[in-house]
Design a protein around this motif. Structure first.
Motif, mmCIF file in Angstrom:
data_model
loop_
_atom_site.group_PDB
_atom_site.id
_atom_site.type_symbol
_atom_site.label_atom_id
_atom_site.label_comp_id
_atom_site.label_asym_id
_atom_site.label_seq_id
_atom_site.Cartn_x
_atom_site.Cartn_y
_atom_site.Cartn_z
ATOM 1 N N UNK A 171 0.826 -1.202 0.000
ATOM 2 C CA UNK A 171 0.000 0.000 0.000
ATOM 3 C C UNK A 171 0.868 1.263 0.000
ATOM 4 N N UNK A 172 2.002 1.231 0.715
ATOM 5 C CA UNK A 172 2.908 2.378 0.710
ATOM 6 C C UNK A 172 3.431 2.630 -0.698
ATOM 7 N N UNK A 173 3.806 1.570 -1.398
ATOM 8 C CA UNK A 173 4.287 1.708 -2.776
ATOM 9 C C UNK A 173 3.187 2.253 -3.682
ATOM 10 N N UNK A 174 1.958 1.801 -3.456
ATOM 11 C CA UNK A 174 0.827 2.268 -4.266
ATOM 12 C C UNK A 174 0.597 3.757 -4.053
ATOM 13 N N UNK A 175 0.582 4.191 -2.798
ATOM 14 C CA UNK A 175 0.378 5.610 -2.522
ATOM 15 C C UNK A 175 1.523 6.447 -3.074
ATOM 16 N N UNK A 176 2.733 5.949 -2.936
ATOM 17 C CA UNK A 176 3.890 6.684 -3.445
ATOM 18 C C UNK A 176 3.792 6.868 -4.956
ATOM 19 N N UNK A 177 3.264 5.860 -5.645
ATOM 20 C CA UNK A 177 3.142 5.952 -7.101
ATOM 21 C C UNK A 177 2.099 6.988 -7.514
ATOM 22 N N UNK A 178 1.155 7.287 -6.618
ATOM 23 C CA UNK A 178 0.118 8.279 -6.917
ATOM 24 C C UNK A 178 0.469 9.659 -6.362
ATOM 25 N N UNK A 179 1.657 9.817 -5.800
ATOM 26 C CA UNK A 179 2.047 11.067 -5.158
ATOM 27 C C UNK A 179 1.882 12.242 -6.129
ATOM 28 N N UNK A 180 1.220 13.281 -5.655
ATOM 29 C CA UNK A 180 0.999 14.457 -6.483
ATOM 30 C C UNK A 180 -0.278 14.416 -7.288
#
Length: 309
Positions: free
Chosen positions: A182-191
């Protein structure tokens, strides 16, 4: 504690006013019936927020109120300050809001009455976000961040949920995997996700209902975060209700009447909201009902995490 309350009543020119303890969760909250009306006197939990964070919260609540949202607003003391420290305890006084908490009201209403309440909540939530975005924050404004690190980093704001001592070995592995994925998923959507000031705890106990009017209380955990997390927080405790699909649709409809939002990650944020409670309860397991609450939080989080992964 009563000695601090008495000293606070002196500071706010309400000597002799009757008071009663009405909440003892994160803060101790007293209802005070003064000559000029009723007020909420808050004794803040030691070490939870700095003076700068509390002053920022109070500034924000005033701005939200000025924007037409019904929230408690700070009441200055006789010295003109909105925050005092008495015997090492941070104290403030807020206006008192009438009504009943949403969890009580929802239990007495059915059908369309429940969906109307959720639609109204969605609208007020969106309006609060609009007002917060338009507000020019003071330079010294500081609040916590419910970003990817605050939710899923190595030291989340509400604790390392994957290390809850009551987790089975299988659940610990599941939650640790969820944290990483989930952390990787959120990081990929950053911005790309709507981000700004959020209440961060719009659970039924923090929403007041007065007729069909919605009022928002307890900004204690408010800070910067994903707006979709705000929606997930309001929905998560109703996910097992029979009319949950209707409530979800109504809340989203109310919100999007006021402003647009991308909800493609809503199921992920529902799972994130669920695991935050598993972390939050680590320090509270030994409280009355803490063990039973822990088991409930873990079971709910497990189901939501499995649904998403």
């Amino acid at each position: 504690m009563n000695q601090i309350v008495e000293r606070a009543l002196y500071q706010w020119d309400m000597i002799g006013a009757p008071y009663e303890l009405v909440a003892a969760r994160e803060n101790a909250v007293f209802k005070v019936d003064g000559a000029n009306g009723s007020f909420a006197l808050r004794l803040h939990r030691h070490g939870y927020r700095t003076d700068a964070e509390l002053r920022s919260e109070l500034h924000w609540m005033r701005a939200v109120s000025d924007g037409g949202i019904e929230v408690p607003v700070p009441v200055p003391s006789q010295q003109g300050d909105v925050l005092c420290t008495l015997d090492g305890t941070q104290v403030d006084v807020l206006t008192w809001l009438t009504g009943n908490t949403m969890d009580r009201v929802m239990g007495r209403r059915s059908g369309d009455e429940r969906t109307v309440l959720f639609q109204n909540l969605g609208q007020e939530m969106a309006r609060m976000h609009i007002v917060s975005d338009e507000w020019s924050r003071p330079k010294e404004f500081v609040r916590v961040a419910w970003d990817e690190a605050g939710l899923l980093g190595d030291a989340p704001l509400w604790g390392q949920f994957w290390r809850n001592p009551d987790l089975s070995g299988e659940d610990a592995k599941l939650f640790e995997r969820f944290q990483q994925v989930a952390f990787a998923e959120l990081t990929s959507f950053k911005g790309r996700l709507d981000y700004g000031l959020i209440h961060a705890d719009l659970v039924p106990a923090n929403v007041m209902v007065d007729g069909q009017k919605i009022k928002l209380i307890d900004f204690d955990d408010g800070g910067f975060g994903f707006r979709i997390f705000e929606i997930a927080t309001a929905l998560q405790k109703f996910a097992s209700e029979q009319d949950y699909p209707l409530l979800r649709t109504a809340l989203v409809a109310g919100y999007t009447m006021e402003r647009e939002i991308d909800l493609k990650l809503l199921d992920l944020f529902l799972a994130i909201r669920a695991v935050t409670y598993v972390g939050w309860n680590i320090a509270r397991i030994q409280e009355t009902g803490g063990i039973e609450r822990n088991a409930r939080f873990i079971a709910t989080a497990r189901a939501m995490v499995l649904d998403w992964l």
